[in-house]
Design a protein around this motif. Structure first.
Motif, PDB file in Angstrom:
ATOM      1  N   LEU A 132      72.001  49.377 148.048  1.00  0.00           N
ATOM      2  CA  LEU A 132      73.119  48.682 147.475  1.00  0.00           C
ATOM      3  C   LEU A 132      74.296  49.255 147.644  1.00  0.00           C
ATOM      4  O   LEU A 132      75.293  48.650 147.882  1.00  0.00           O
ATOM      5  CB  LEU A 132      72.752  48.241 146.094  1.00  0.00           C
ATOM      6  CG  LEU A 132      71.551  47.111 145.858  1.00  0.00           C
ATOM      7  CD1 LEU A 132      71.363  46.973 144.254  1.00  0.00           C
ATOM      8  CD2 LEU A 132      71.925  45.740 146.520  1.00  0.00           C
ATOM      9  N   THR A 133      74.175  50.510 147.150  1.00  0.00           N
ATOM     10  CA  THR A 133      75.520  51.365 147.265  1.00  0.00           C
ATOM     11  C   THR A 133      74.872  52.733 147.805  1.00  0.00           C
ATOM     12  O   THR A 133      73.830  53.169 147.921  1.00  0.00           O
ATOM     13  CB  THR A 133      76.067  51.643 145.949  1.00  0.00           C
ATOM     14  OG1 THR A 133      75.385  52.621 145.039  1.00  0.00           O
ATOM     15  CG2 THR A 133      76.202  50.459 145.094  1.00  0.00           C
ATOM     16  N   ILE A 134      76.077  53.701 147.999  1.00  0.00           N
ATOM     17  CA  ILE A 134      75.768  54.996 148.282  1.00  0.00           C
ATOM     18  C   ILE A 134      75.726  55.916 147.257  1.00  0.00           C
ATOM     19  O   ILE A 134      75.744  57.278 147.389  1.00  0.00           O
ATOM     20  CB  ILE A 134      76.478  55.496 149.648  1.00  0.00           C
ATOM     21  CG1 ILE A 134      77.936  55.808 149.322  1.00  0.00           C
ATOM     22  CG2 ILE A 134      76.139  54.656 150.951  1.00  0.00           C
ATOM     23  CD1 ILE A 134      78.704  56.536 150.283  1.00  0.00           C
ATOM     24  N   GLY A 135      75.600  55.472 146.082  1.00  0.00           N
ATOM     25  CA  GLY A 135      75.860  56.374 144.760  1.00  0.00           C
ATOM     26  C   GLY A 135      74.841  57.345 144.535  1.00  0.00           C
ATOM     27  O   GLY A 135      75.015  58.118 143.725  1.00  0.00           O
ATOM     28  N   THR A 136      73.768  57.165 145.302  1.00  0.00           N
ATOM     29  CA  THR A 136      72.489  58.158 145.060  1.00  0.00           C
ATOM     30  C   THR A 136      72.459  59.274 146.172  1.00  0.00           C
ATOM     31  O   THR A 136      71.218  59.697 146.212  1.00  0.00           O
ATOM     32  CB  THR A 136      71.322  57.525 144.578  1.00  0.00           C
ATOM     33  OG1 THR A 136      71.131  56.171 145.425  1.00  0.00           O
ATOM     34  CG2 THR A 136      71.326  56.907 143.268  1.00  0.00           C
ATOM     35  N   THR A 137      73.253  59.045 147.160  1.00  0.00           N
ATOM     36  CA  THR A 137      73.222  60.189 148.142  1.00  0.00           C
ATOM     37  C   THR A 137      73.111  61.596 147.721  1.00  0.00           C
ATOM     38  O   THR A 137      73.746  61.940 146.513  1.00  0.00           O
ATOM     39  CB  THR A 137      74.354  59.946 149.071  1.00  0.00           C
ATOM     40  OG1 THR A 137      74.315  61.003 150.444  1.00  0.00           O
ATOM     41  CG2 THR A 137      75.591  60.051 148.542  1.00  0.00           C
ATOM     42  N   ASN A 138      72.679  62.588 148.283  1.00  0.00           N
ATOM     43  CA  ASN A 138      72.690  63.842 147.998  1.00  0.00           C
ATOM     44  C   ASN A 138      74.018  64.662 148.461  1.00  0.00           C
ATOM     45  O   ASN A 138      74.194  65.683 148.255  1.00  0.00           O
ATOM     46  CB  ASN A 138      71.523  64.726 148.304  1.00  0.00           C
ATOM     47  CG  ASN A 138      70.284  64.016 147.985  1.00  0.00           C
ATOM     48  OD1 ASN A 138      70.121  63.868 146.603  1.00  0.00           O
ATOM     49  ND2 ASN A 138      69.286  63.911 148.831  1.00  0.00           N
ATOM     50  N   ASP A 139      74.808  63.919 149.387  1.00  0.00           N
ATOM     51  CA  ASP A 139      76.042  64.564 150.240  1.00  0.00           C
ATOM     52  C   ASP A 139      77.088  64.741 149.151  1.00  0.00           C
ATOM     53  O   ASP A 139      77.235  64.024 148.263  1.00  0.00           O
ATOM     54  CB  ASP A 139      76.363  63.567 151.195  1.00  0.00           C
ATOM     55  CG  ASP A 139      74.986  63.401 152.036  1.00  0.00           C
ATOM     56  OD1 ASP A 139      74.112  64.412 152.409  1.00  0.00           O
ATOM     57  OD2 ASP A 139      74.845  62.198 152.657  1.00  0.00           O
ATOM     58  N   MET A 140      78.000  65.566 149.994  1.00  0.00           N
ATOM     59  CA  MET A 140      79.248  65.941 149.104  1.00  0.00           C
ATOM     60  C   MET A 140      80.127  64.907 149.738  1.00  0.00           C
ATOM     61  O   MET A 140      79.905  64.404 150.767  1.00  0.00           O
ATOM     62  CB  MET A 140      79.703  67.367 149.520  1.00  0.00           C
ATOM     63  CG  MET A 140      79.185  68.485 148.785  1.00  0.00           C
ATOM     64  SD  MET A 140      79.799  70.058 149.125  1.00  0.00           S
ATOM     65  CE  MET A 140      78.883  70.995 147.982  1.00  0.00           C
ATOM     66  N   PRO A 141      81.075  64.594 148.651  1.00  0.00           N
ATOM     67  CA  PRO A 141      82.105  63.459 149.001  1.00  0.00           C
ATOM     68  C   PRO A 141      83.197  64.142 149.958  1.00  0.00           C
ATOM     69  O   PRO A 141      84.436  64.362 149.559  1.00  0.00           O
ATOM     70  CB  PRO A 141      82.527  62.772 147.783  1.00  0.00           C
ATOM     71  CG  PRO A 141      82.461  63.855 146.796  1.00  0.00           C
ATOM     72  CD  PRO A 141      81.009  64.585 147.314  1.00  0.00           C
ATOM     73  N   ILE A 142      83.103  64.319 151.090  1.00  0.00           N
ATOM     74  CA  ILE A 142      84.166  65.199 151.960  1.00  0.00           C
ATOM     75  C   ILE A 142      84.806  64.237 152.347  1.00  0.00           C
ATOM     76  O   ILE A 142      86.418  64.674 152.838  1.00  0.00           O
ATOM     77  CB  ILE A 142      83.371  65.918 153.052  1.00  0.00           C
ATOM     78  CG1 ILE A 142      82.562  64.979 153.980  1.00  0.00           C
ATOM     79  CG2 ILE A 142      82.130  66.887 152.591  1.00  0.00           C
ATOM     80  CD1 ILE A 142      82.227  65.508 155.310  1.00  0.00           C
ATOM     81  N   VAL A 143      84.873  62.932 152.372  1.00  0.00           N
ATOM     82  CA  VAL A 143      86.012  61.957 152.568  1.00  0.00           C
ATOM     83  C   VAL A 143      85.661  60.879 151.516  1.00  0.00           C
ATOM     84  O   VAL A 143      84.639  60.762 150.921  1.00  0.00           O
ATOM     85  CB  VAL A 143      85.702  61.320 154.045  1.00  0.00           C
ATOM     86  CG1 VAL A 143      86.448  62.571 155.059  1.00  0.00           C
ATOM     87  CG2 VAL A 143      84.505  60.860 154.377  1.00  0.00           C
TER      88      VAL A 143
END
Length: 234
Positions: A132-143
């Motif tokens: 549904l969303t990318i809200g549970t990715t482990n990545d840093m919000p670099i952009v």
């Protein structure tokens, strides 16, 4: 939501001691049932170039007779997706991937193609996009993408590379479970934690958990549940 979709939602492209796509390659090829695919390299793991990332995929699938073309090489990317026989979106940074797809105005095209039955394979960041969303990715919000809304093929969020707490670790940072619980303070959708070497096979309106490991299902206000390989009910 997913009755017409054909999805292979893979936690990771590479497991420990194995080369790129090696452990999943046979299932990958059996799933797409075609000899060509479009690869979407926009997540750029470790900052790798689009060309180099595409070469990795081409090299991995060459022995299976799969012709791989990078989406970045097409002047008309919308038409490329429209004509695709299969689509593979690789891992890397999920924020960068989603931002690029929004900037290129390809979200709707991907949804249309997959709704029409085009096989979709995602690994890591590409798997995050199926939720549904990318809200549970482990990545840093670099952009910063214009929205966290993903492709929404599945009625829950994904957390690929899910790690269980190590009872012997001296690390004091948050566990994956803690971060997902924080997510559920403000968001209601379920989150499926996919461990390394696990994947979802979605076809004919069914979601099958594949691999040898269970997945961990988090639901707002409830205790997590371990789901064994086999059919999942959502």
């Amino acid at each position: 939501m997913y009755s017409n979709f054909r999805l292979l939602v893979i936690s990771t492209s590479t497991i420990h001691g194995s080369s790129f796509l090696a452990y999943i390659k046979d299932d990958f090829v059996d799933f797409i049932q075609t000899d060509e695919l479009i690869f979407v390299p926009y997540a750029r793991p470790s900052g790798i170039s689009y060309d180099d990332y595409t070469v990795n995929v081409q090299s991995a699938l060459a022995e299976k007779g799969i012709a791989v073309k990078g989406l970045h090489t097409f002047s008309d990317k919308k038409e490329a997706i429209k004509q695709a026989k299969a689509i593979f979106i690789g891992g890397g940074n999920t924020f960068l991937l989603l931002k690029t797809l929004y900037e290129l105005d390809l979200i709707g095209d991907l949804k249309t193609a997959v709704a029409a039955g085009v096989p979709y394979v995602g690994t890591s960041a590409g798997s995050n996009l199926t939720g549904l969303t990318i809200g549970t990715t482990n990545d840093m919000p670099i952009v910063y993408p214009p929205s966290f809304d993903a492709l929404q093929f599945l009625p829950f969020n994904l957390n690929p590379h899910y790690l269980d707490p190590d009872p012997n670790s001296t690390h004091k940072g948050e566990t994956r479970e803690t971060r997902i619980n924080e997510f559920h303070q403000f968001n209601s959708q379920a989150v499926l934690g996919l461990r390394e070497g696990s994947w979802l096979h979605v076809e004919n309106g069914e979601i099958q958990l594949k691999g040898t490991l269970s997945a961990r299902l988090f639901q707002q206000g409830e205790e997590p549940i371990e789901l064994n390989p086999g059919q999942l009910n959502f």
